[in-house]
Every structure is written in structure tokens, then in C-alpha cells.
Design an enzyme around this catalytic site. Sequence first.
Site, PDB file in Angstrom:
ATOM      1  N   TYR A   1       7.173   5.153   3.947  1.00 25.20           N
ATOM      2  CA  TYR A   1       6.462   3.908   4.293  1.00 25.20           C
ATOM      3  C   TYR A   1       7.445   2.766   4.509  1.00 25.20           C
ATOM      4  O   TYR A   1       7.396   2.055   5.526  1.00 25.20           O
ATOM      5  CB  TYR A   1       5.487   3.563   3.160  1.00 25.20           C
TER       6      TYR A   1
ATOM      7  N   VAL B   1      -3.559  -3.106  -7.338  1.00 21.81           N
ATOM      8  CA  VAL B   1      -3.957  -3.203  -8.745  1.00 21.81           C
ATOM      9  C   VAL B   1      -5.091  -4.212  -8.957  1.00 21.81           C
ATOM     10  O   VAL B   1      -5.978  -3.978  -9.789  1.00 21.81           O
ATOM     11  CB  VAL B   1      -2.726  -3.512  -9.639  1.00 21.81           C
TER      12      VAL B   1
ATOM     13  N   PHE C   1      -8.740  -4.502   5.525  1.00 19.56           N
ATOM     14  CA  PHE C   1      -8.825  -5.620   4.570  1.00 19.56           C
ATOM     15  C   PHE C   1      -8.240  -6.916   5.166  1.00 19.56           C
ATOM     16  O   PHE C   1      -8.961  -7.899   5.410  1.00 19.56           O
ATOM     17  CB  PHE C   1      -8.102  -5.188   3.288  1.00 19.56           C
TER      18      PHE C   1
HETATM   19  P1  NAD Z   1      -6.142  -1.461   5.445  1.00 20.94           P
HETATM   20  O1  NAD Z   1      -6.032  -0.002   5.184  1.00 20.94           O
HETATM   21  O2  NAD Z   1      -7.347  -2.163   4.930  1.00 20.94           O
HETATM   22  O3  NAD Z   1      -5.975  -1.756   7.011  1.00 20.94           O
HETATM   23  C1  NAD Z   1      -5.299  -0.892   7.912  1.00 20.94           C
HETATM   24  C2  NAD Z   1      -6.187  -0.712   9.142  1.00 20.94           C
HETATM   25  O4  NAD Z   1      -5.494   0.076  10.117  1.00 20.94           O
HETATM   26  C3  NAD Z   1      -7.474   0.034   8.817  1.00 20.94           C
HETATM   27  O5  NAD Z   1      -8.571  -0.649   9.366  1.00 20.94           O
HETATM   28  C4  NAD Z   1      -7.285   1.401   9.453  1.00 20.94           C
HETATM   29  O6  NAD Z   1      -8.501   2.012   9.811  1.00 20.94           O
HETATM   30  C5  NAD Z   1      -6.398   1.044  10.647  1.00 20.94           C
HETATM   31  N1  NAD Z   1      -5.608   2.170  11.148  1.00 20.94           N
HETATM   32  C6  NAD Z   1      -4.852   3.042  10.416  1.00 20.94           C
HETATM   33  N2  NAD Z   1      -4.275   3.957  11.228  1.00 20.94           N
HETATM   34  C7  NAD Z   1      -4.663   3.647  12.502  1.00 20.94           C
HETATM   35  C8  NAD Z   1      -4.403   4.221  13.770  1.00 20.94           C
HETATM   36  N3  NAD Z   1      -3.643   5.317  13.900  1.00 20.94           N
HETATM   37  N4  NAD Z   1      -4.946   3.648  14.873  1.00 20.94           N
HETATM   38  C9  NAD Z   1      -5.745   2.556  14.763  1.00 20.94           C
HETATM   39  N5  NAD Z   1      -6.038   1.977  13.574  1.00 20.94           N
HETATM   40  C10 NAD Z   1      -5.500   2.510  12.457  1.00 20.94           C
HETATM   41  O7  NAD Z   1      -4.815  -2.126   4.832  1.00 20.94           O
HETATM   42  P2  NAD Z   1      -4.392  -3.653   4.664  1.00 20.94           P
HETATM   43  O8  NAD Z   1      -4.093  -3.856   3.224  1.00 20.94           O
HETATM   44  O9  NAD Z   1      -5.346  -4.548   5.370  1.00 20.94           O
HETATM   45  O10 NAD Z   1      -2.979  -3.631   5.431  1.00 20.94           O
HETATM   46  C11 NAD Z   1      -2.805  -4.205   6.731  1.00 20.94           C
HETATM   47  C12 NAD Z   1      -1.324  -4.173   7.081  1.00 20.94           C
HETATM   48  O11 NAD Z   1      -0.580  -4.946   6.131  1.00 20.94           O
HETATM   49  C13 NAD Z   1      -0.699  -2.775   7.046  1.00 20.94           C
HETATM   50  O12 NAD Z   1       0.220  -2.654   8.115  1.00 20.94           O
HETATM   51  C14 NAD Z   1       0.019  -2.725   5.712  1.00 20.94           C
HETATM   52  O13 NAD Z   1       1.098  -1.822   5.726  1.00 20.94           O
HETATM   53  C15 NAD Z   1       0.474  -4.169   5.592  1.00 20.94           C
HETATM   54  N6  NAD Z   1       0.725  -4.570   4.200  1.00 20.94           N
HETATM   55  C16 NAD Z   1      -0.302  -4.695   3.310  1.00 20.94           C
HETATM   56  C17 NAD Z   1      -0.018  -5.099   1.984  1.00 20.94           C
HETATM   57  C18 NAD Z   1      -1.110  -5.277   0.963  1.00 20.94           C
HETATM   58  O14 NAD Z   1      -0.787  -5.696  -0.170  1.00 20.94           O
HETATM   59  N7  NAD Z   1      -2.372  -5.022   1.288  1.00 20.94           N
HETATM   60  C19 NAD Z   1       1.290  -5.349   1.596  1.00 20.94           C
HETATM   61  C20 NAD Z   1       2.307  -5.187   2.532  1.00 20.94           C
HETATM   62  C21 NAD Z   1       2.017  -4.831   3.838  1.00 20.94           C
HETATM   63  C1  UD1 Z   2       2.689  -2.669  -3.493  1.00 23.55           C
HETATM   64  C2  UD1 Z   2       2.070  -1.995  -2.294  1.00 23.55           C
HETATM   65  C3  UD1 Z   2       3.045  -1.041  -1.703  1.00 23.55           C
HETATM   66  C4  UD1 Z   2       4.374  -1.707  -1.439  1.00 23.55           C
HETATM   67  C5  UD1 Z   2       4.872  -2.488  -2.675  1.00 23.55           C
HETATM   68  C6  UD1 Z   2       6.056  -3.365  -2.288  1.00 23.55           C
HETATM   69  C7  UD1 Z   2      -0.334  -1.839  -2.600  1.00 23.55           C
HETATM   70  C8  UD1 Z   2      -1.472  -0.960  -2.947  1.00 23.55           C
HETATM   71  N1  UD1 Z   2       0.883  -1.276  -2.716  1.00 23.55           N
HETATM   72  O1  UD1 Z   2       3.002  -1.671  -4.465  1.00 23.55           O
HETATM   73  O2  UD1 Z   2       2.504  -0.604  -0.474  1.00 23.55           O
HETATM   74  O3  UD1 Z   2       5.329  -0.698  -1.210  1.00 23.55           O
HETATM   75  O4  UD1 Z   2       3.847  -3.355  -3.113  1.00 23.55           O
HETATM   76  O5  UD1 Z   2       6.435  -4.184  -3.340  1.00 23.55           O
HETATM   77  O6  UD1 Z   2      -0.504  -2.966  -2.216  1.00 23.55           O
HETATM   78  N2  UD1 Z   2      -0.890  -0.615 -11.887  1.00 23.55           N
HETATM   79  C9  UD1 Z   2      -1.484  -0.377 -13.105  1.00 23.55           C
HETATM   80  N3  UD1 Z   2      -2.728   0.156 -13.130  1.00 23.55           N
HETATM   81  C10 UD1 Z   2      -3.419   0.485 -11.968  1.00 23.55           C
HETATM   82  C11 UD1 Z   2      -2.789   0.245 -10.728  1.00 23.55           C
HETATM   83  C12 UD1 Z   2      -1.512  -0.310 -10.729  1.00 23.55           C
HETATM   84  O7  UD1 Z   2      -0.894  -0.634 -14.165  1.00 23.55           O
HETATM   85  O8  UD1 Z   2      -4.552   0.967 -12.055  1.00 23.55           O
HETATM   86  C13 UD1 Z   2       0.446  -1.221 -11.876  1.00 23.55           C
HETATM   87  C14 UD1 Z   2       1.456  -0.414 -11.060  1.00 23.55           C
HETATM   88  O9  UD1 Z   2       2.045   0.592 -11.853  1.00 23.55           O
HETATM   89  C15 UD1 Z   2       2.425  -1.507 -10.638  1.00 23.55           C
HETATM   90  C16 UD1 Z   2       1.553  -2.754 -10.508  1.00 23.55           C
HETATM   91  O10 UD1 Z   2       0.348  -2.481 -11.212  1.00 23.55           O
HETATM   92  O11 UD1 Z   2       3.389  -1.722 -11.649  1.00 23.55           O
HETATM   93  C17 UD1 Z   2       1.202  -3.081  -9.043  1.00 23.55           C
HETATM   94  O12 UD1 Z   2       0.730  -1.882  -8.449  1.00 23.55           O
HETATM   95  P1  UD1 Z   2       0.152  -1.820  -6.950  1.00 23.55           P
HETATM   96  O13 UD1 Z   2      -0.943  -2.793  -6.763  1.00 23.55           O
HETATM   97  O14 UD1 Z   2      -0.113  -0.401  -6.648  1.00 23.55           O
HETATM   98  O15 UD1 Z   2       1.333  -2.392  -6.052  1.00 23.55           O
HETATM   99  P2  UD1 Z   2       2.872  -2.033  -5.968  1.00 23.55           P
HETATM  100  O16 UD1 Z   2       3.231  -0.830  -6.753  1.00 23.55           O
HETATM  101  O17 UD1 Z   2       3.602  -3.323  -6.252  1.00 23.55           O
END
Ligand code: NAD
Ligand code: UD1
Length: 330
Positions: free
Chosen positions: A147, A191, A16
Amino acid sequence: MTVSFKKALVTGGAGFIGSHLTENLVAKGCRVTVLDNFSSGRRTNLTRVAADIDLIEGDIRDPLAVERAAKGCEVIFHLAAVVSVPQTVAQPLDSARVNDLGTLHVLEAARDAGSGAVVFASSSAVYGDDPGLPKRESMIPKPLSPYAVQKITGEYYARVYHELYGIDTASLRFFNVFGPRQDPSSPYSGVISIFMSKAVAQTGPIIYGDGTQSRDFVYVSDVVRAMIGAATTKAAAGQSINVGTGTSIDINRLWRTIAGMAGLSNVPRYDPPRAGDIIASVAAVDTAESLLGFKTEVSLEDGLERTFRWYAASQTTAGAYSQKGSENGD
Ligand code: NAD
Ligand code: UD1
């Protein structure tokens, strides 16, 4: 606008956030290598730039694959990870092989390749349930899951690689990131991606707890700007920096806003709160402002509208999401 480096590696570039970053770097004239094992990412996320990048299917658990991918790269953006908190709870050892050892492989590859900078995707999860608000980088980390332990460990290694080997490593603590291409398919998906897919399908979501819990939602293009800023700002080296907006919204209001976009008035189902769910999360943004000169540009409303348009355009009859939606959801 261009960037000061010509070649970069994006681990997890098919995911993403990584795919948005890759597109942005390509648009700035940078040659990008993507290393991804497609465990959660998709090739289709990179359709628009497929001809302009070097896409390597490989695993960060394989040090040689990382070393090869990093060759000649001045900057490494490290996003590849097991991103599902429940998955790390179920499989602490397997996830540590990716999130801990994989991160070390990336840092070692940077040392080997002579890369100048590494930007590590960390998480606000490192704050755990510290009741203090806003979350400040100076707070003592309280990881509550494998994590979060793995993310704070990655930050410590990044800092040590700066101090010992002079690589400009920066760790960015992303808050709740949202935008087009976020995969809504798991119950633990972000969410906003779940609420968007429900709204587009004209059904109501489940809200866990009473919906008064709040989060700091940051749009993906702002996260990309912060990552590029961190790669090119000397003052970010060795630091951990929050990436959020400094404002939050509660989950009830979030659903009402998204439902309004879909013309829905149905009431969500309320289920008991999730174990370990934190009540409130909001970023202190002054470190990002002072070190990176970074401020978010996309408001929550604007980001939600762009995201809604993308989900609406991308939903297939199978309920999965294709790449029909345009880059900005418009
Ligand atoms: P995502 O799952 O879309 O992206 C992760 C990517 O890493 C995927 O393309 C997956 O195929 C690849 N991957 C996983 N394991 C691998 C491996 N062993 N070798 C090579 N590639 C591998 O998730 P995202 O939301 O885009 O997250 C990207 C980064 O940001 C992650 O490190 C995640 O922990 C961090 N992050 C995301 C959020 C969020 O809200 N989305 C919040 C905090 C931190
Ligand atoms: C997110 C991250 C997590 C990180 C945390 C740090 C994602 C998916 N998760 O968790 O990796 O550890 O921030 O702050 O990005 N909820 C609903 N209905 C749903 C889904 C979620 O009510 O269908 C609520 C959850 O209970 C939560 C809130 O929405 O209270 C946000 O949930 P979510 O998007 O999963 O993120 P975090 O729990 O904040």
C-alpha cells in the site's frame, strides 16, 4: 463560497472521503462526475446529491472508462484505491493493478482531457516507521507495505506528470482521517469508526498493545478543504503535502473520550500489539500552511462529537450503518 472550476471528476467518490468531497463540490456549484466500482464505497453515501451528479459505475483499471469519465473535467480528485493495507499485503499484484496502474490511467486521462489539475489522495503510510517526529515531507519515504509503496509511486508519477506535461498535480498525505460514513465493518477499519460502533452498541473495544501509541486524527471536512485548496493553488503543483492537525492523542485516551460520550465505563480488552504498528504519528503542518494557507478547523473533541452523533443516529438493528445520520452528525 464557489470554486474556480466548473466540472470535476472524483474517483472513489462513493467512498468515505470521496462522498464528503463530492457533496462539498456540489454545494459550491461544481458539476461532479463520480467514477466508482463500489468495491468499498456505497451508493447510499451519495444519496443527498444523487440528482446533481453524474454517477458512473466503472473501474479505474479500465483506461477507457477513466478516459470517458474525465472528459471535460478541469480538475480530477483521485481517491479510488484498495485502501486496506492487509489486503495489499495479501494481494500485492491485484492491488498494484488498482493503486499503481489505475493511478496512471487517471493521470493519462487528465492529459487526454486537458485537465488543469489532479489531486492525489496519498497517505502518511509513506513514512513507515521512521522514528522522527513530526513527520516531515522532506523525510525519505520508508514504505513498509505494498500500500505504502503504491502511494509513494503515485506521488512520483504525479510529480513527473507535472514536470513533463504541465498538469498541476498535488499529492496530499492524509494522516488518520475520521468522521461520519467511515465503515467500521472490518477489523482493519479506522480505529475511531470501530470505537464509535462499539460505544454505540454499549460494548468495549480491543486495544492492541498498551494503548500508549498515538495518532494524528484529522476530521473529514478539513481533509475536503485541503483537497479543494490543493486543486486551486498553483504553488501546490508537483508537491507532496501532509494533511493532519499537528497534534496527536493516544489510543487509551481516545477510547476514554468516546466511552464518555456513550456514558460507558467498561474497561477495554488489551491484546498484543499488531505487527508493524507504529508507536507515534503526528504531522508537520507547516508545508500545508505555507503552500495552501491551510489549517484544520474542527477540533478533535468537536469532530468526535459530530461523529458519535452520526453513528448513534445511523446504527440499525442489524448492526450495520445506514444514512439516517445527518451530514454533520447533528
Ligand atoms: P473508501 O474505501 O471509503 O473509498 C475508496 C473508494 O474507491 C470506494 O468508494 C471504492 O469503491 C472505490 N474504488 C476502489 N477500487 C476502485 C476501482 N478499481 N475503480 C473504481 N473505484 C474504486 O476509503 P477512504 O477512507 O474514503 O479513502 C479514500 C482515499 O484516501 C484512498 O485513496 C485512501 O488510500 C486515502 N487515504 C485514506 C486515509 C483514511 O484515514 N481514511 C488515510 C490515508 C489515505
Ligand atoms: C492508518 C491507516 C493506514 C495507514 C496508516 C499510516 C486506516 C484504517 N489505516 O493506520 O492505511 O497506512 O494510518 O499512518 O486508516 N487499534 C486498536 N483497536 C482497534 C483498531 C485499532 O487498538 O480496534 C489501534 C491500532 O493498533 C493502532 C491505532 O489504533 O495502533 C490506529 O489504528 P488504525 O485506525 O488502524 O490506523 P493506523 O494503524 O494508524
